[in-house]
Motif scaffolding. Structure first.
Motif, PDB file in Angstrom:
ATOM      1  N   ASN A 410       0.854  -1.186   0.000  1.00 30.19           N
ATOM      2  CA  ASN A 410       0.000   0.000   0.000  1.00 30.19           C
ATOM      3  C   ASN A 410       0.889   1.235   0.000  1.00 30.19           C
ATOM      4  OD1 ASN A 410      -1.750   2.123   0.487  1.00 30.19           O
ATOM      5  ND2 ASN A 410      -2.899   1.076   2.087  1.00 30.19           N
ATOM      6  N   ALA A 411       1.029   1.861  -1.152  1.00 37.03           N
ATOM      7  CA  ALA A 411       1.958   2.989  -1.273  1.00 37.03           C
ATOM      8  C   ALA A 411       1.540   4.165  -0.405  1.00 37.03           C
ATOM      9  CB  ALA A 411       2.053   3.423  -2.735  1.00 37.03           C
ATOM     10  N   GLU A 412       0.250   4.330  -0.150  1.00 39.93           N
ATOM     11  CA  GLU A 412      -0.210   5.452   0.668  1.00 39.93           C
ATOM     12  C   GLU A 412       0.257   5.307   2.114  1.00 39.93           C
ATOM     13  OE1 GLU A 412      -4.305   7.947   1.427  1.00 39.93           O
ATOM     14  OE2 GLU A 412      -4.439   5.772   1.371  1.00 39.93           O
ATOM     15  N   SER A 413      -0.004   4.144   2.735  1.00 38.87           N
ATOM     16  CA  SER A 413       0.438   3.945   4.116  1.00 38.87           C
ATOM     17  C   SER A 413       1.959   3.872   4.191  1.00 38.87           C
ATOM     18  CB  SER A 413      -0.199   2.682   4.715  1.00 38.87           C
ATOM     19  OG  SER A 413       0.151   1.525   3.980  1.00 38.87           O
ATOM     20  N   LEU A 414       2.605   3.335   3.157  1.00 40.23           N
ATOM     21  CA  LEU A 414       4.064   3.315   3.114  1.00 40.23           C
ATOM     22  C   LEU A 414       4.620   4.729   3.186  1.00 40.23           C
ATOM     23  CD1 LEU A 414       6.877   2.002   2.499  1.00 40.23           C
ATOM     24  CD2 LEU A 414       6.322   2.316   0.077  1.00 40.23           C
ATOM     25  N   ALA A 415       4.112   5.627   2.352  1.00 38.53           N
ATOM     26  CA  ALA A 415       4.611   7.000   2.317  1.00 38.53           C
ATOM     27  C   ALA A 415       4.419   7.692   3.662  1.00 38.53           C
ATOM     28  CB  ALA A 415       3.914   7.777   1.207  1.00 38.53           C
ATOM     29  N   GLN A 416       3.270   7.464   4.285  1.00 41.74           N
ATOM     30  CA  GLN A 416       3.013   8.077   5.593  1.00 41.74           C
ATOM     31  C   GLN A 416       4.000   7.563   6.644  1.00 41.74           C
ATOM     32  OE1 GLN A 416      -1.092   6.994   6.114  1.00 41.74           O
ATOM     33  NE2 GLN A 416      -1.846   8.581   4.717  1.00 41.74           N
ATOM     34  N   ASP A 417       4.269   6.258   6.622  1.00 41.10           N
ATOM     35  CA  ASP A 417       5.214   5.686   7.589  1.00 41.10           C
ATOM     36  C   ASP A 417       6.640   6.135   7.301  1.00 41.10           C
ATOM     37  OD1 ASP A 417       3.090   4.421   8.756  1.00 41.10           O
ATOM     38  OD2 ASP A 417       3.562   2.423   7.994  1.00 41.10           O
ATOM     39  N   LEU A 418       7.010   6.202   6.013  1.00 43.54           N
ATOM     40  CA  LEU A 418       8.362   6.633   5.665  1.00 43.54           C
ATOM     41  C   LEU A 418       8.629   8.054   6.154  1.00 43.54           C
ATOM     42  CD1 LEU A 418       8.838   5.265   2.025  1.00 43.54           C
ATOM     43  CD2 LEU A 418       9.852   4.377   4.127  1.00 43.54           C
ATOM     44  N   ALA A 419       7.607   8.907   6.119  1.00 41.77           N
ATOM     45  CA  ALA A 419       7.775  10.274   6.616  1.00 41.77           C
ATOM     46  C   ALA A 419       8.170  10.268   8.089  1.00 41.77           C
ATOM     47  CB  ALA A 419       6.488  11.068   6.408  1.00 41.77           C
ATOM     48  N   GLU A 420       7.619   9.338   8.862  1.00 42.93           N
ATOM     49  CA  GLU A 420       7.966   9.221  10.279  1.00 42.93           C
ATOM     50  C   GLU A 420       9.423   8.799  10.447  1.00 42.93           C
ATOM     51  OE1 GLU A 420       6.047   9.918  12.835  1.00 42.93           O
ATOM     52  OE2 GLU A 420       4.069  10.118  11.910  1.00 42.93           O
ATOM     53  N   PHE A 421       9.864   7.852   9.618  1.00 46.39           N
ATOM     54  CA  PHE A 421      11.247   7.381   9.733  1.00 46.39           C
ATOM     55  C   PHE A 421      12.249   8.449   9.282  1.00 46.39           C
ATOM     56  CE2 PHE A 421       9.057   3.222   9.578  1.00 46.39           C
ATOM     57  CZ  PHE A 421       9.565   2.696  10.766  1.00 46.39           C
ATOM     58  N   VAL A 422      11.896   9.171   8.245  1.00 48.71           N
ATOM     59  CA  VAL A 422      12.802  10.227   7.775  1.00 48.71           C
ATOM     60  C   VAL A 422      12.930  11.325   8.832  1.00 48.71           C
ATOM     61  CG1 VAL A 422      13.084  12.059   6.051  1.00 48.71           C
ATOM     62  CG2 VAL A 422      12.470   9.742   5.325  1.00 48.71           C
ATOM     63  N   SER A 423      11.808  11.703   9.433  1.00 50.33           N
ATOM     64  CA  SER A 423      11.878  12.725  10.490  1.00 50.33           C
ATOM     65  C   SER A 423      12.595  12.193  11.724  1.00 50.33           C
ATOM     66  CB  SER A 423      10.466  13.201  10.861  1.00 50.33           C
ATOM     67  OG  SER A 423       9.714  12.142  11.444  1.00 50.33           O
ATOM     68  N   GLY A 424      12.650  10.871  11.862  1.00 52.02           N
ATOM     69  CA  GLY A 424      13.334  10.254  12.996  1.00 52.02           C
ATOM     70  C   GLY A 424      14.799   9.971  12.758  1.00 52.02           C
ATOM     71  N   GLY A 425      15.324  10.357  11.589  1.00 54.58           N
ATOM     72  CA  GLY A 425      16.764  10.224  11.376  1.00 54.58           C
ATOM     73  C   GLY A 425      17.188   9.191  10.354  1.00 54.58           C
ATOM     74  N   TYR A 426      16.248   8.762   9.489  1.00 50.42           N
ATOM     75  CA  TYR A 426      16.598   7.796   8.445  1.00 50.42           C
ATOM     76  C   TYR A 426      16.514   8.442   7.067  1.00 50.42           C
ATOM     77  CZ  TYR A 426      17.013   3.802  11.537  1.00 50.42           C
ATOM     78  OH  TYR A 426      17.456   2.937  12.502  1.00 50.42           O
ATOM     79  N   GLU A 427      17.173   7.837   6.116  1.00 50.71           N
ATOM     80  CA  GLU A 427      17.222   8.338   4.748  1.00 50.71           C
ATOM     81  C   GLU A 427      16.852   7.216   3.791  1.00 50.71           C
ATOM     82  OE1 GLU A 427      21.057   9.069   2.158  1.00 50.71           O
ATOM     83  OE2 GLU A 427      20.698  10.828   3.423  1.00 50.71           O
ATOM     84  N   ILE A 428      16.003   7.542   2.787  1.00 52.09           N
ATOM     85  CA  ILE A 428      15.591   6.544   1.805  1.00 52.09           C
ATOM     86  C   ILE A 428      16.674   6.432   0.738  1.00 52.09           C
ATOM     87  CG2 ILE A 428      13.804   5.815   0.200  1.00 52.09           C
ATOM     88  CD1 ILE A 428      11.895   7.744   1.674  1.00 52.09           C
ATOM     89  N   GLN A 429      17.286   5.258   0.632  1.00 52.47           N
ATOM     90  CA  GLN A 429      18.319   5.048  -0.372  1.00 52.47           C
ATOM     91  C   GLN A 429      17.728   4.627  -1.712  1.00 52.47           C
ATOM     92  OE1 GLN A 429      21.141   2.210   1.456  1.00 52.47           O
ATOM     93  NE2 GLN A 429      22.689   3.783   1.079  1.00 52.47           N
ATOM     94  N   VAL A 430      16.910   3.553  -1.677  1.00 54.14           N
ATOM     95  CA  VAL A 430      16.389   2.961  -2.914  1.00 54.14           C
ATOM     96  C   VAL A 430      14.902   2.686  -2.746  1.00 54.14           C
ATOM     97  CG1 VAL A 430      16.550   1.020  -4.524  1.00 54.14           C
ATOM     98  CG2 VAL A 430      18.622   1.878  -3.407  1.00 54.14           C
ATOM     99  N   ALA A 431      14.130   2.919  -3.803  1.00 47.56           N
ATOM    100  CA  ALA A 431      12.721   2.527  -3.853  1.00 47.56           C
ATOM    101  C   ALA A 431      12.520   1.662  -5.091  1.00 47.56           C
ATOM    102  CB  ALA A 431      11.816   3.747  -3.885  1.00 47.56           C
ATOM    103  N   GLN A 432      11.926   0.487  -4.885  1.00 50.28           N
ATOM    104  CA  GLN A 432      11.752  -0.480  -5.976  1.00 50.28           C
ATOM    105  C   GLN A 432      10.318  -0.995  -6.010  1.00 50.28           C
ATOM    106  OE1 GLN A 432      14.013  -2.485  -8.516  1.00 50.28           O
ATOM    107  NE2 GLN A 432      11.842  -2.278  -8.998  1.00 50.28           N
ATOM    108  N   PRO A 433       9.482  -0.512  -6.941  1.00 46.39           N
ATOM    109  CA  PRO A 433       8.142  -1.112  -7.093  1.00 46.39           C
ATOM    110  C   PRO A 433       8.245  -2.506  -7.748  1.00 46.39           C
ATOM    111  CG  PRO A 433       8.254   1.110  -8.030  1.00 46.39           C
ATOM    112  CD  PRO A 433       9.661   0.661  -7.802  1.00 46.39           C
TER     113      PRO A 433
END
Length: 457
Positions: A410-433
């Motif tokens: 579910n890309a919608e819930s994924l994006a919402q959760d990723l925002a939490e991780f990025v604000s918590g100090g993580y960085e998205i390296q790769v995205a693969q559909p």
């Protein structure tokens, strides 16, 4: 603009559910089965929360070329909404939707990889859940739900999602249920017998599991029904279960299972690993494409020879056992105890000794690991469509693994959760559909994250 009118509408985008969205007189109009670039004559069917919902009466100018759908139920059935669109175009639309949903959270990935297609576009599903209903004359119906009508079932002739064997099972069950005059369970009166038919069809081993969900068992009529179905299908049905579900909830699980044929599970092979799958176990519904998914997860995980891995929402061990072939150790966490039994059986059957499974909630294990200062080099999650519980997100942030893989359907819930991780100090390296669901707006997305210096416990 009001309900009952026709408007000419340009479809600008898809919403998170995959429905087309356009704007007319400053009002959003949601149109199922429409895609960006379509110009259509739309009938305004209803209005909800200030937003109109419409249906296409005439496609004036298609955004992508339409083709004749293979299925006779197309447009009535609640599934396969894009069967009239070429598969290459489906992939482009899905890819665009995933990119947009992530961008709407002000997120960027170091690298976006092109979407990986499903090797099969028809007969790809290994599990289907069919519902019983009653026709106007009271004759049993067996099929799928009409689009947007969860209380209405249509009689299935042929479905292109699972297999020819599955279609024969549906036809046989319906035919003999009608002959035996077995009553269908009624949602309003809560009377009747037949509720669901669940078919699991292993793509690599050829095994087939049938699970008949009824309101009462033991029951002579159910035994007669299954005996007749066995006579029609022979040994093609390798496992058969009757599930007694006397509760009010309209779900295909119940309080007791009876093994009619086999020992309650079937075997499937994904990659070079064999899996035992029971009636309640989660297993990726597209076996062949799941092989590609797991291969990609292992590739993005990198060198694991000296790594300890934590796999949350492990199911029957699909991801865990693939990772264990490369890692020093893997712990798979799953809340459904039946799935954990299967996962342990799978590890033993495949002689994988560096992978163990724990039956508990993900948030509880994370809290315990943090309290004991237990370290994991890599955390992998593959949650349900709703995404991660807030406690799980915080638990992973508290644990602070160097690397983290998030697999989502579910890309919608994924994006919402990723925002939490990025604000918590993580960085998205790769995205693969990765497409596991042809003819639908859905796909899997694997994201690889690393901890940055801004992370703080």
């Amino acid at each position: 603009m009001k309900c009952g009118e026709h408007i000419t509408l340009d479809i600008e985008r898809l919403n998170a559910k995959g429905d087309g969205v356009g704007v007319c007189d400053g009002r959003e109009v949601v149109v199922p089965r429409a895609v960006p670039g379509d110009r259509a004559l739309v009938y305004l069917r209803r209005k909800r929360k200030g937003r109109f919902e419409g249906v296409v009466d005439d496609l004036i100018e298609p955004g992508v070329e339409r083709i004749d759908p293979a299925c006779v139920h197309f447009g009535v059935c609640g599934g396969c909404r894009w069967q009239d669109i070429e598969y290459d175009d489906q992939l482009k639309i899905k890819e665009s939707l995933v990119h947009r949903l992530v961008a709407e959270q002000d997120l960027t990935a170091g690298s976006w990889r092109p979407i990986l297609p499903s090797p099969q576009q028809n007969f790809y599903r290994n599990k289907m859940e069919f519902s019983f209903g009653s026709g106007p004359d009271g004759v049993p119906q067996l099929g799928l739900h009409m689009r947007g009508r969860y209380n209405r079932v249509f009689d299935l002739e042929t479905c292109w999602l699972q297999s020819e064997v599955s279609n024969r099972i549906v036809d046989s069950v319906r035919s003999h249920a009608t002959r035996l005059k077995l009553p269908v369970y009624d949602l309003r009166s809560h009377e009747g017998l037949l509720r669901f038919l669940v078919v699991r069809d292993a793509k690599r081993t050829g095994e087939v599991m049938v699970n008949l969900v009824v309101s009462s068992y033991p029951h002579g009529g159910v035994d007669d029904l299954l005996a007749s179905v066995f006579e029609d299908l022979g040994r093609q049905i390798t496992s058969c279960i009757v599930t007694k579900h006397s509760g009010l909830a309209q779900v295909a699980i119940g309080e007791e299972e009876f093994h009619i044929r086999g020992d309650g599970h079937m075997w499937e092979r994904c990659g070079d690993i064999e899996y035992a799958i029971s009636s309640r176990s989660f297993f990726q519904t597209n076996t062949i494409a799941a092989e590609r998914l797991y291969e990609t997860v292992c590739e993005l995980a990198g060198d694991l020879t000296q790594s300890d891995v934590l796999d949350l929402y492990a199911g029957t061990g699909g991801m865990s056992l693939h990772l264990a072939q490369h890692a020093r150790s893997v712990i798979g966490v799953e809340s459904v105890s039946e799935a954990v039994v299967d996962a342990r059986r799978n590890a033993e059957r495949n002689e994988i000794g560096n992978c163990r499974f724990v039956s508990t909630l993900a948030e509880d294990l994370l809290a315990d690991a943090t309290a004991k200062e237990r370290r994991y080099d890599l955390v992998v999650v593959d949650p349900p469509r709703a995404g991660l519980h807030k406690k799980v997100i915080q638990g992973i942030l508290d644990l602070g693994p160097d690397r983290f893989l998030y697999v989502s359907c579910n890309a919608e819930s994924l994006a919402q959760d990723l925002a939490e991780f990025v604000s918590g100090g993580y960085e998205i390296q790769v995205a693969q559909p990765v497409d596991l669901f042809p003819h639908t707006p859905h796909c899997e997305v694997i994201t690889s994250l690393i901890r940055t210096p801004s992370w703080q416990r």
